[in-house]
Design a protein around this motif. Structure first.
Motif, PDB file in Angstrom:
ATOM      1  N   UNK A 169       0.817  -1.252  -0.279  1.00 49.56           N
ATOM      2  CA  UNK A 169      -0.061  -0.083  -0.208  1.00 49.56           C
ATOM      3  C   UNK A 169       0.729   1.230  -0.063  1.00 49.56           C
ATOM      4  N   UNK A 170       2.032   1.110   0.858  1.00 50.97           N
ATOM      5  CA  UNK A 170       2.741   2.318   0.768  1.00 50.97           C
ATOM      6  C   UNK A 170       3.470   2.627  -0.635  1.00 50.97           C
ATOM      7  N   UNK A 171       3.750   1.658  -1.152  1.00 52.02           N
ATOM      8  CA  UNK A 171       4.303   1.603  -2.624  1.00 52.02           C
ATOM      9  C   UNK A 171       3.424   2.347  -3.573  1.00 52.02           C
ATOM     10  N   UNK A 172       2.271   1.818  -3.480  1.00 52.40           N
ATOM     11  CA  UNK A 172       1.142   2.282  -4.283  1.00 52.40           C
ATOM     12  C   UNK A 172       0.932   3.764  -3.960  1.00 52.40           C
ATOM     13  N   UNK A 173       0.753   4.236  -2.791  1.00 55.07           N
ATOM     14  CA  UNK A 173       0.589   5.453  -2.232  1.00 55.07           C
ATOM     15  C   UNK A 173       1.545   6.383  -2.929  1.00 55.07           C
ATOM     16  N   UNK A 174       2.824   6.050  -3.000  1.00 57.68           N
ATOM     17  CA  UNK A 174       4.066   7.017  -3.388  1.00 57.68           C
ATOM     18  C   UNK A 174       4.075   7.147  -4.924  1.00 57.68           C
ATOM     19  N   UNK A 175       3.301   6.154  -5.549  1.00 54.04           N
ATOM     20  CA  UNK A 175       3.130   6.140  -7.185  1.00 54.04           C
ATOM     21  C   UNK A 175       2.858   7.427  -7.790  1.00 54.04           C
ATOM     22  N   UNK A 176       1.826   8.141  -7.402  1.00 59.39           N
ATOM     23  CA  UNK A 176       1.318   9.309  -8.113  1.00 59.39           C
ATOM     24  C   UNK A 176       2.291  10.490  -7.809  1.00 59.39           C
ATOM     25  N   UNK A 177       2.946  10.637  -6.981  1.00 58.40           N
ATOM     26  CA  UNK A 177       3.979  11.860  -6.852  1.00 58.40           C
ATOM     27  C   UNK A 177       5.029  11.511  -7.671  1.00 58.40           C
ATOM     28  N   UNK A 178       5.207  10.254  -8.120  1.00 61.60           N
ATOM     29  CA  UNK A 178       6.426   9.841  -9.194  1.00 61.60           C
ATOM     30  C   UNK A 178       6.045  10.671 -10.672  1.00 61.60           C
ATOM     31  N   UNK A 179       4.851  10.456 -10.814  1.00 63.21           N
ATOM     32  CA  UNK A 179       4.435  11.254 -12.149  1.00 63.21           C
ATOM     33  C   UNK A 179       4.658  12.650 -12.129  1.00 63.21           C
ATOM     34  N   UNK A 180       4.615  13.272 -10.790  1.00 61.94           N
ATOM     35  CA  UNK A 180       4.914  14.887 -10.996  1.00 61.94           C
ATOM     36  C   UNK A 180       6.285  15.152 -10.599  1.00 61.94           C
ATOM     37  N   UNK A 181       6.787  14.339  -9.632  1.00 63.47           N
ATOM     38  CA  UNK A 181       8.297  14.915  -8.955  1.00 63.47           C
ATOM     39  C   UNK A 181       8.924  13.580  -9.449  1.00 63.47           C
TER      40      UNK A 181
END
Length: 648
Positions: free
Chosen positions: A273-285
């Protein structure tokens, strides 16, 4: 008293300009004098001729009288020829002299060599101490939260509601204080540390409620944790702080096993879950360290869980581990697919390959059909990523590396001892053909690697003692060896041909590669021939197969020698290979066939080898005789002066 110099006029510049104008005037005067001389010469050249002066009359015979005074004879004026003077060189430019100084300059001293400022120790640099203290404070606070949730529960301190409520309240207060501190001057470090501590504490509190107290079922607990993690990552993106996201993820990854009491499915679920939660920010930063922090903990947890499941054969968590591994691999693929070449760095590609490792190791938990169903599609997806040029080179290399491992697992799982070599050779042929089309050394190297692995599998199936012993040949050799031998010969020919044709293999490596491929092909041909005889006629077929193998050796040797006569390129290598093969055929004939073969097979082998040797010797003798005749004819014509015939 001298007046001070104007700060807007440079007296040295005025002096230099004055000297330049003086030099220019002298040069113009010199040019004017030369023009005057030229004009005088032109006027003298076009002037009319002067008349001759009158001559005096002859004297009369008269009494002598005193001669009157004769006037001096007049001489016609001659044009004045101006004397030519060679042009004078222009006055040499002299650098302007500095203006007189009205003050005595101070004696010049040697300029001191600039010294670099002393290197500041790392602990004295700006922000280092504050960051260390902030990280230490966050870690100690999170440990206190874990002690409140776990150790206090084990010791019976407070009640479950009080412990959970205190942890949640502390987390909310820390996030609020961190937001206030972050907005003040110099409060960035402290605000990030406080907010990260509060968010990580809230995440651990949700884990405790789910795994220790059981107040939330795992799916609902994972959903709440996803919301907490998403809030933390969103706050990190808003504050543009990778440190905030790192503190949250690392704090949860380090302390979560304490809350869940070891490597459990609940722990793996919260790490996913924490891996998935960090995914959206990888698209921006593009935060590479966050990519590593969110990938490595869940991969390590999955690998340990898979190892424990392999040891504990009664475990029933295989499919949950498989599902988790698939999710982790898909998130890893999704981390590189949207970017292509734009923002994926080497660390991101490495994490993409790391996320695929658990799915590779899950093959140890299942039977062969399930492994094939898992690994084959996975290898196909990775090969597609590796083939698309839109991705960076390091991403494609990471994809093809994992794809090769998945293909190996698929091949081993889908075949048995008799068909493994054939499957590996088919995969090798595919990579070699792709390397010729793509001009890819990586694909060619992978094809070569699969060929080597297939060679070892073929040796395990058709060992040398099986080829030399009739009883073992009957037991081990069959139609699959024939097919594998034919496939091996085809792949070896393709390997050498593509390497020479596309230039992938260096010229200095072509000859050793051809020699090794020839040896391997010779062994494959021998085993395939013997296996075909055994498959047809059993023990009698073993003798017939060796007879055919010996004759085939000699036929191939003769063809190689004939090629050496026709084609001059690599003639030395071709001649050596042909003679070596002839020697091998003769050695096999006398050392093995003479003792093993009997009757008509022995006679046929000796007659066939002898005739082929005679044919080869006759061809070479004729070729050398023709060359000697051509050389003598050319020498004779050269001595006669006639043109030499064109070489055929």
């Amino acid at each position: 008293m001298t007046s001070p110099r104007s700060p807007f006029v440079d007296p040295q510049l005025v002096t230099r300009l004055s000297d330049d104008f003086a030099s220019l005037g002298a040069q113009l005067g010199h040019v004017g004098r030369n023009l005057a001389i030229l004009r005088t010469q032109l006027d003298a050249a076009v002037a009319p001729p002067q008349p001759a002066p009158p001559q005096p009359a002859p004297p009369q015979h008269a009494p002598p009288q005193p001669a009157p005074p004769q006037p001096a004879p007049q001489v016609a004026p001659q044009p004045v020829q101006p004397q030519y003077r060679p042009p004078q060189p222009p006055p040499q430019y002299r650098p302007p002299q500095p203006p007189p100084q009205y003050w005595s300059p101070a004696p010049q001293q040697a300029r001191p060599r600039p010294q670099l400022p002393p290197r500041t120790p790392w602990w004295q640099r700006d922000g280092v101490i504050s960051k260390l203290l902030a990280v230490a404070g966050a870690g100690v606070t999170l440990i206190g939260v874990v002690m409140l949730l776990v150790i206090a529960a084990q010791a019976g301190f407070f009640g479950p509601v009080a412990r959970v409520t205190a942890g949640a309240a502390l987390s909310i207060v820390l996030v609020g204080i961190g937001a206030r501190v972050f907005g003040r001057t110099g409060g960035r470090v402290g605000g990030i540390a406080l907010a990260a501590t509060g968010i990580a504490g809230a995440y651990l509190d949700v884990m405790a409620v789910t795994s220790i107290y059981g107040w939330l079922v795992p799916p609902l607990g994972l959903l709440v944790a996803l919301g907490v993690g998403a809030f933390g990552v969103a706050l990190a993106a808003k504050w543009q702080s990778q440190s905030l996201a790192l503190l949250v993820v690392v704090g949860v990854a380090v302390l979560a096993p304490i809350v869940t009491d070891g490597i459990t499915l609940v722990l793996i679920g919260f790490l996913v879950v924490i891996q998935i939660a960090c995914y959206p920010v990888q698209l921006v930063r593009p935060w590479p360290y966050l990519e590593a922090a969110r990938t490595i903990p869940v991969v390590l947890a999955l690998l340990l869980a898979i190892a424990l499941s392999v040891v504990d054969s009664d475990s029933s968590n295989e499919y949950w581990l498989l599902a988790s591994s698939i999710v982790v691999a898909l998130v890893g693929i999704a981390a590189v697919v949207p970017y292509g070449r734009r923002r994926v760095d080497v660390l991101g590609s490495a994490m993409f390959a790391t996320a695929a490792l658990p799915l590779l190791f899950t093959s140890a938990l299942f039977e062969r059909p399930i492994v094939v169903a898992i690994e084959a599609p996975f290898a196909a997806v990775l090969l597609l990523i590796a083939a698309l040029p839109m991705f960076a080179a390091h991403t494609r290399i990471a994809a093809v590396t994992v794809a090769v491992l998945a293909l190996l697992q698929t091949t081993f799982a889908a075949t048995d001892r008799n068909t493994l070599a054939i499957a590996l050779l088919v995969v090798a042929a595919g990579f070699i053909a792709a390397s010729d089309r793509l001009r890819s050394k990586v694909a060619y190297g992978i094809g070569f690697g699969f060929t080597v692995v297939a060679g070892f599998a073929y040796l395990a199936q058709a060992s040398p003692d099986s080829v030399a012993s009739a009883s073992r040949a009957v037991e081990n050799l069959g139609s699959s060896v024939v097919l594998a031998g034919a496939a091996a010969i085809a792949v070896l020919v393709l390997l050498v041909w593509v390497g020479q044709r596309s230039g992938i293999v260096a010229k200095s490596t072509v000859e050793p590669l051809t020699f090794l491929a020839g040896l391997a092909g010779l062994y494959a041909m021998t085993t395939a021939t013997v296996a075909a005889g055994v498959a047809i006629a059993g023990r009698d077929g073993f003798i017939g197969g060796h007879c055919v193998a010996t004759i085939t050796w000699m036929i191939v040797a003769t063809l190689v020698l004939m090629r050496g006569l026709r084609v001059r390129s690599n003639a030395h290598l071709t001649l050596l290979c042909g003679l070596a093969l002839c020697a091998a055929a003769i050695a096999k004939l006398f050392l093995f066939d003479l003792a093993t073969l009997d009757g008509l097979f022995r006679v046929s082998a000796f007659i066939a080898v002898g005739l082929l040797l005679l044919v080869a010797g006759t061809k070479y003798a004729r070729a050398f005789a023709e060359r000697e005749s051509a050389a003598e004819l050319a020498e004779q014509q050269a001595s006669d002066g006639s043109p030499a015939p064109a070489a055929r």
